[in-house]
Design a protein around this motif. Structure first.
Motif, short mmCIF file in Angstrom:
data_model
loop_
_atom_site.label_atom_id
_atom_site.label_comp_id
_atom_site.label_asym_id
_atom_site.label_seq_id
_atom_site.Cartn_x
_atom_site.Cartn_y
_atom_site.Cartn_z
N GLY A 137 34.36 36.60 23.21
CA GLY A 137 33.42 35.89 24.08
C GLY A 137 33.01 34.59 23.42
N THR A 138 33.04 33.49 24.20
CA THR A 138 32.80 32.17 23.61
C THR A 138 31.72 31.38 24.33
OG1 THR A 138 34.55 31.21 25.00
CG2 THR A 138 35.18 32.03 22.82
N GLY A 139 30.83 32.05 25.07
CA GLY A 139 29.77 31.34 25.78
C GLY A 139 29.11 32.23 26.81
N GLN A 140 28.29 31.62 27.68
CA GLN A 140 27.50 32.37 28.65
C GLN A 140 28.07 32.35 30.06
OE1 GLN A 140 24.62 34.23 27.95
NE2 GLN A 140 25.40 33.90 25.89
N GLN A 141 29.04 31.49 30.33
CA GLN A 141 29.60 31.37 31.67
C GLN A 141 30.77 32.34 31.85
OE1 GLN A 141 27.99 29.46 33.91
NE2 GLN A 141 26.58 29.02 32.22
N TYR A 142 31.10 32.62 33.10
CA TYR A 142 32.20 33.56 33.38
C TYR A 142 33.53 33.15 32.76
CZ TYR A 142 29.11 35.91 36.72
OH TYR A 142 28.08 36.60 37.29
N PRO A 143 33.90 31.86 32.75
CA PRO A 143 35.20 31.50 32.14
C PRO A 143 35.20 31.53 30.62
CG PRO A 143 34.51 29.88 33.80
CD PRO A 143 33.32 30.71 33.49
N ASP A 144 34.06 31.83 29.99
CA ASP A 144 33.97 31.80 28.53
C ASP A 144 34.49 33.09 27.90
OD1 ASP A 144 32.89 29.24 28.58
OD2 ASP A 144 30.84 29.99 28.72
N CYS B 234 35.63 40.98 34.43
CA CYS B 234 35.73 41.18 35.89
C CYS B 234 36.15 39.88 36.57
CB CYS B 234 34.39 41.67 36.43
SG CYS B 234 34.38 42.01 38.20
N PHE B 235 35.51 38.78 36.19
CA PHE B 235 35.85 37.46 36.77
C PHE B 235 37.32 37.12 36.51
CE2 PHE B 235 36.29 32.86 35.99
CZ PHE B 235 36.01 32.38 37.27
N TRP B 236 37.78 37.37 35.29
CA TRP B 236 39.17 37.08 34.94
C TRP B 236 40.13 37.90 35.81
CZ3 TRP B 236 42.20 40.35 31.25
CH2 TRP B 236 43.48 39.82 31.01
N LEU B 237 39.82 39.18 36.00
CA LEU B 237 40.68 40.04 36.82
C LEU B 237 40.66 39.61 38.29
CD1 LEU B 237 39.67 43.43 35.17
CD2 LEU B 237 41.93 42.37 35.07
N LEU B 238 39.48 39.24 38.78
CA LEU B 238 39.38 38.75 40.16
C LEU B 238 40.19 37.48 40.33
CD1 LEU B 238 35.56 39.27 40.80
CD2 LEU B 238 37.41 40.50 41.94
N ASP B 239 40.17 36.61 39.33
CA ASP B 239 40.90 35.35 39.40
C ASP B 239 42.41 35.59 39.40
OD1 ASP B 239 39.84 32.81 39.79
OD2 ASP B 239 40.50 32.11 37.83
N ASN B 240 42.81 36.77 38.97
CA ASN B 240 44.24 37.14 39.00
C ASN B 240 44.57 38.02 40.20
OD1 ASN B 240 45.85 36.20 36.43
ND2 ASN B 240 43.79 36.67 35.72
N GLY B 241 43.63 38.13 41.14
CA GLY B 241 43.92 38.78 42.41
C GLY B 241 43.74 40.28 42.45
N TYR B 242 43.05 40.86 41.48
CA TYR B 242 42.86 42.31 41.47
C TYR B 242 41.50 42.70 42.03
CZ TYR B 242 46.95 42.30 38.45
OH TYR B 242 48.22 42.12 37.95
N ARG B 243 41.46 43.83 42.72
CA ARG B 243 40.20 44.38 43.23
C ARG B 243 39.54 45.20 42.12
NH1 ARG B 243 40.38 48.09 47.66
NH2 ARG B 243 38.26 47.41 48.16
#
Length: 412
Positions: free
Chosen positions: A390-397, A217-226
């Motif tokens: 998945g490579t960690g606990q944070q959203y960018p991971d 979800c975070f990745w998609l939001l970072d690319n401007g999608y709702r």
């Protein structure tokens, strides 16, 4: 004071002289506060509108860290592939190809199957130790045997290079399935057709479906999608609240118009809930719908039927199996049985269908060191790509699978 019913407490304090006159009473049932079958009042969660006003930690610095295509896990590593030579002193003790020295090349004789057998046995052990499934290890060794038998090599270096190149080529081919999933491109295509792009997350209990859904979800939001997140896990206590917490955090980073949670509490039919949510998303022009589902074991037939119903009714664009890289080949067994159960219970599946799972999300990929064989096994058996790791606990991971780094780890 212990929370028991006040009427029962009054009866316990009655005059002791009255006890003998009325005969012995039967045991009085204790009535606890909140007793009965009603679940009202059990939900202690805070509504989104209220929670959104809570002073959350500022995470705005994460914005912009995942724009565009995902980076591959291991990108930027400078570790070169191990090259084994005659002068490599360590190769005889611990190198991946050191066991090839058991073949006598002094007379430039043609290599036979009998000479290769001890070497292939060692190679099978090595691949199995990296969590490559036994069946795949055998097939790799058979392929290698057909490559080497009948050929002559004048040096150990030439033989080891041939073996390495053959294994690397085969492993790369397995990890690069013909069908490649490009989520960002597919979202654009779905928007052009006037519908949201729907991703369903499924898997066994406790592998990190909800957490990694939030990363996607975070990745998609970072690319401007709702994005509309659907609380489709209507079984596990706290599942909706977990998603709500993620949505509130993400809305705090972006805004409430960009990401919302669609949920109807617990005990609802997940298939019907997802159907309503997709219609809601289409009416309100959301770009992507992320459907969470309850974790379930692969041999639980009633729950697998329910998941199959959800997939058949809503026809998601991408059905992701979320597996844990830490469990090795157990994840392969889970994936195979999940896929087969979905096919068996899906009455609308076409005859001869081999897969309903469209892709794989491997969690905790940063914890397995070089035991990356599960990635090979899962891709080989299903033919479906590993879309995310998945490579960690944070959203960018969240990363894409770097095929080269996986092959290098296996051959190390």
């Amino acid at each position: 004071r212990w929370g028991i019913n006040a009427e029962y407490g009054a009866a316990a304090e009655a005059d002791p002289k009255e006890k003998g006159k009325k005969g012995k009473k039967g045991k009085v049932a204790r009535e606890w506060d909140m007793g009965g079958t009603s679940s009202e009042g059990l939900d202690r969660s805070t509504p989104v509108s209220v929670a959104a006003n809570v002073n959350l930690k500022d995470e705005s610095y994460l914005k912009g860290t995942m724009s565009g295509e995902l980076a591959g896990f291991g990108d930027g590593d400078d570790d070169d592939d191990e090259v084994v030579t005659d002068n490599n002193k360590n190769s005889s003790s611990g190198g991946m190809f050191s066991f090839l020295k058991n073949i006598n090349l002094s007379t430039q004789q043609t290599i036979t199957s009998q000479q290769l057998q001890p070497v292939l046995d060692k190679l099978k052990e090595h691949l199995t130790s990296k969590n490559v499934a036994a069946e795949i290890s055998y097939q790799l060794c058979d392929s290698l045997e057909s490559t080497l038998v009948g050929k002559s090599y004048s040096s150990f270096t030439g033989l080891s290079s041939t073996v390495k190149n053959a294994l690397s080529e085969t492993l790369t081919k397995i990890l690069s399935p013909k069908r490649r999933v490009n989520v960002l491109r597919d979202v654009v295509d779905a928007k052009a057709r006037g519908k949201p792009y729907v991703i369903t997350f499924c898997g066994v209990n406790g592998v990190g479906k909800s957490t990694n859904l939030a990363k996607v979800c975070f990745w998609l939001l970072d690319n401007g999608y709702r994005v509309l997140v659907v609380g489709g896990d209507t079984f596990r206590a706290g599942a909706v609240e977990q998603l709500r917490t993620h949505v509130v955090r993400l809305a705090n980073m972006y805004n409430e118009d960009m990401v919302q949670l669609y949920e109807r509490g617990y005990g609802k039919d997940p298939a019907g809930l997802a159907f309503e949510a997709i219609k809601y998303a289409k009416d309100r022009c959301f770009d992507v719908v992320l459907v969470d589902t309850a974790g379930r074991m692969q041999d639980n037939e009633p729950l697998m039927r329910a998941l199959s119903k959800l997939v058949a009714m809503n026809k998601p664009d991408l059905t992701l199996f979320v597996g844990e890289a830490l469990v090795g080949n157990e994840a392969v067994d889970q994936l195979v049985k999940f896929n087969q159960a979905l096919i068996d219970n899906n009455v609308s599946a076409e005859a001869g269908t081999k897969s309903i799972i469209d892709g794989i999300l491997l969690t905790k990929f940063d914890c397995i060191d070089d035991k990356v064989g599960a990635a090979i096994s899962m891709t080989y058996i299903t033919g479906q790509p590993i879309v995310f790791v998945g490579t960690g606990q944070q959203y960018p991971d969240l990363r894409a699978l770097n095929v080269k780094s996986v092959v290098t780890a296996l051959l190390r």
